[in-house]
Design an enzyme around this catalytic site. Sequence first.
Site, PDB file in Angstrom:
ATOM      1  N   HIS A 261      42.567  42.955  37.090  1.00 12.78           N
ATOM      2  CA  HIS A 261      43.261  43.841  36.148  1.00 12.78           C
ATOM      3  C   HIS A 261      42.342  44.973  35.684  1.00 12.78           C
ATOM      4  CE1 HIS A 261      41.344  42.049  32.509  1.00 12.78           C
ATOM      5  NE2 HIS A 261      41.486  40.894  33.135  1.00 12.78           N
TER       6      HIS A 261
ATOM      7  N   ASP B  42      42.889  46.745  32.805  1.00 13.13           N
ATOM      8  CA  ASP B  42      42.862  46.894  31.353  1.00 13.13           C
ATOM      9  C   ASP B  42      41.775  46.029  30.723  1.00 13.13           C
ATOM     10  OD1 ASP B  42      44.691  44.717  32.205  1.00 13.13           O
ATOM     11  OD2 ASP B  42      44.924  44.365  30.051  1.00 13.13           O
TER      12      ASP B  42
ATOM     13  N   ASP C 254      34.888  41.157  32.189  1.00 13.21           N
ATOM     14  CA  ASP C 254      36.324  40.875  32.204  1.00 13.21           C
ATOM     15  C   ASP C 254      37.121  42.174  32.298  1.00 13.21           C
ATOM     16  OD1 ASP C 254      38.783  39.632  31.987  1.00 13.21           O
ATOM     17  OD2 ASP C 254      38.632  39.281  29.837  1.00 13.21           O
TER      18      ASP C 254
ATOM     19  N   GLU D 202      47.137  42.937  31.671  1.00 17.33           N
ATOM     20  CA  GLU D 202      46.904  41.499  31.808  1.00 17.33           C
ATOM     21  C   GLU D 202      46.527  40.897  30.465  1.00 17.33           C
ATOM     22  OE1 GLU D 202      44.475  37.817  32.390  1.00 17.33           O
ATOM     23  OE2 GLU D 202      43.924  39.707  31.433  1.00 17.33           O
ATOM     24  N   GLU D 203      45.783  41.662  29.661  1.00 20.63           N
ATOM     25  CA  GLU D 203      45.297  41.154  28.383  1.00 20.63           C
ATOM     26  C   GLU D 203      46.417  40.978  27.354  1.00 20.63           C
ATOM     27  OE1 GLU D 203      42.548  39.888  28.098  1.00 20.63           O
ATOM     28  OE2 GLU D 203      41.025  40.918  29.274  1.00 20.63           O
TER      29      GLU D 203
ATOM     30  N   GLU E  39      38.779  36.784  38.142  1.00 18.06           N
ATOM     31  CA  GLU E  39      38.364  36.592  36.753  1.00 18.06           C
ATOM     32  C   GLU E  39      36.955  35.989  36.716  1.00 18.06           C
ATOM     33  OE1 GLU E  39      39.634  37.434  33.941  1.00 18.06           O
ATOM     34  OE2 GLU E  39      41.785  37.780  34.269  1.00 18.06           O
TER      35      GLU E  39
END
Length: 376
Positions: free
Chosen positions: A71, A73, A103, A135-136, A163
């Site tokens: 991701h 974001d 992350d 995603e967050e 991740e």
Amino acid sequence: MNMKTEEILAHLVAFPSVVGQPNGNIVGWIQNYLESHGVDVAVLMGPEGDRANLFASIGPKDRSGIILSGHMDVVPANEDGWFTDPFVLRTESGKLYGRGASDMKGFLACVLASVPNLSTASLTRPIHLSFSYDEEAGCRGVPHLIKRLPQLCAEPEGCIVGEPSGMRAIRAHKGKAAARIEVHGRSGHSSRPDQGLNAIHAMTAVLSEAVRQAESLAAGPFDSNFEPAYSSLQIGVIKGGQAVNIIPDICTADIEARSISGVNPAELLMPVKAAVESLARLGFRTSWELLSQYPALSLSADSRLALLLHDLTGTEPLAAVSYGTEAGLFQAAGIEAIICGPGDIARAHRANEYMELAELTACQRMIEDLGKKLSV
């Protein structure tokens, strides 16, 4: 333009691609980089209209291949304690500091740094790049990408979600569902409670049901691969009221459930939803908004993908973790998925988040070794 991994990471960190915000700048930079290496890129605008997923393929798209998923974001960088600007990568003693370094822009940087090697590797099976948004916020972006996959490539053989896992593959994670509750009553002076409807008082019945549900989940069923070994539920946010002498006319609460494999996380919230709906008979107006939902991941130890990651990393995959990722959504769509990426989840979402240079090197090696396996 061939760039070192840490140089790419510096570019990615410099984009403040905070969850829930437009992400055109980072998407555009990645698109330009990939296209400069002759990679076929699709920018897939989400329904919000101001943010997009990105999907790219290296190798023959009409054959089954592997997705590398991450991701774009990041969470906001509002924590106290940052030594320097969180959106300017800082290197010190083999560590690279910045929001998203672990992350999970570190993984994205490794993937992008591997592109020159992969694009000249004569792949007989493709490697796909799946870069998502939001995603967050509960994996809100990637479902739109997954729906488009049949038009973008042949059915993938598997998906590696990068991740931060210390480069040890992970076969399972919990599922999650989160909801926002609103209770609307009627305001008035606190000296005349008979003339109002206290929204906070009404919400207490809902919260009591949430606590009861949380306590019942702790009694099982159990899956010893997880810590804790049971599904869970918690109240995370509650807001309401203006002053002690005003009857509060609105109260809101956010709750979440995390489920072990085989349990639908949204179903764990249903007793709480029933408590919300029961307030209507007392004159309260209520709403229930499902904020996010993703399923648990469960990949068998003898699956082809788990064996592949064992081979690529030289380490037996870990059975499970309790946090969640987009991997469960890929698996729910019929694509085997596993987690494996550089960094440590314990460094994420805190001041001075960092990635070690050695971790980037190990991740890039894994990706390029994957390219060799798909060139046979």
